[in-house]
Design an enzyme around this catalytic site. Structure first.
Site, short mmCIF file in Angstrom:
data_model
loop_
_atom_site.label_atom_id
_atom_site.label_comp_id
_atom_site.label_asym_id
_atom_site.label_seq_id
_atom_site.Cartn_x
_atom_site.Cartn_y
_atom_site.Cartn_z
N ARG A 131 0.98 -1.12 -0.11
CA ARG A 131 -0.08 -0.16 -0.08
C ARG A 131 0.92 1.20 0.02
NH1 ARG A 131 -3.64 -0.52 4.53
NH2 ARG A 131 -4.93 -1.55 3.35
N PRO A 132 1.14 1.82 -1.04
CA PRO A 132 2.20 2.65 -1.38
C PRO A 132 2.48 4.10 -0.53
CG PRO A 132 0.70 2.78 -3.29
CD PRO A 132 0.10 1.86 -2.32
N CYS A 133 2.29 4.02 0.68
CA CYS A 133 2.47 5.26 1.41
C CYS A 133 3.88 6.04 1.22
CB CYS A 133 2.24 4.90 2.88
SG CYS A 133 3.43 4.09 3.49
N HIS A 134 4.76 5.21 0.38
CA HIS A 134 6.23 5.85 0.41
C HIS A 134 5.74 6.94 -0.88
CE1 HIS A 134 5.77 2.27 -2.46
NE2 HIS A 134 6.37 2.90 -3.28
#
Length: 164
Positions: A131-134
């Site tokens: 889940r691309p919080c980056h």
């Protein structure tokens, strides 16, 4: 039944945690070593690396540059309703791009002072990498706040070609 496995990767040894549902693992958590708020193995969990074959395969493809989106079942009962809205917004950020915390706040209907709440919700994302919080950065494009460290955030964005 809660199951877990450790998987080596370019960011360190990842801890995968899931629940078995109808013979398939539903991913609950992906933690990295030293992660702020990361999960630790609990009593009663079962070590079951074989249950995570699909997850591991997709992670390898991602780290090898052959996958730009994950197609995995995630646990949907984690977090508050607001956190789930923020996390859903994260999943809509395209590979190789970044958006600001303010933009995520606008997308979930919390502009202005809601930026801090969005940052807190992003910091509680239990599914790092997948889940691309980056992909969320400061308003000025600077790298800010990643539970597993800014060096790892930079590596992920570099892998995706999202760094200027």
């Amino acid at each position: 039944m809660t199951v877990y496995a450790y998987v080596d990767g370019p960011l360190g040894e990842m801890l995968l945690v899931g629940r078995l549902v109808e013979g398939r693992v539903v991913l609950c958590s992906l933690s990295l070593p030293g992660q702020k708020g990361g999960v630790g193995v609990e009593d009663g969990w079962t070590l079951a690396p074989e249950a995570f074959g699909e997850v591991v395969g997709q992670l390898r493809e991602y780290f090898d540059g052959r996958r730009d989106r994950f197609d995995l079942p995630f646990a949907e009962d984690a977090g508050t309703e607001f956190q789930r809205r923020v996390w859903a917004a994260l999943e809509e950020i395209p590979y190789g791009t970044t958006v600001s915390y303010g933009e995520i706040a606008r997308r979930v209907g919390s502009p202005g002072t809601g930026v801090r709440a969005v940052g807190t919700a992003i910091g509680r994302n239990p599914l790092l990498v997948v889940r691309p919080c980056h992909r969320v950065v400061g308003a000025d494009g600077s790298l800010r706040g990643y539970a597993a460290g800014l060096d790892r955030k930079e590596r992920l964005l570099g892998l995706e070609g999202a760094l200027g």
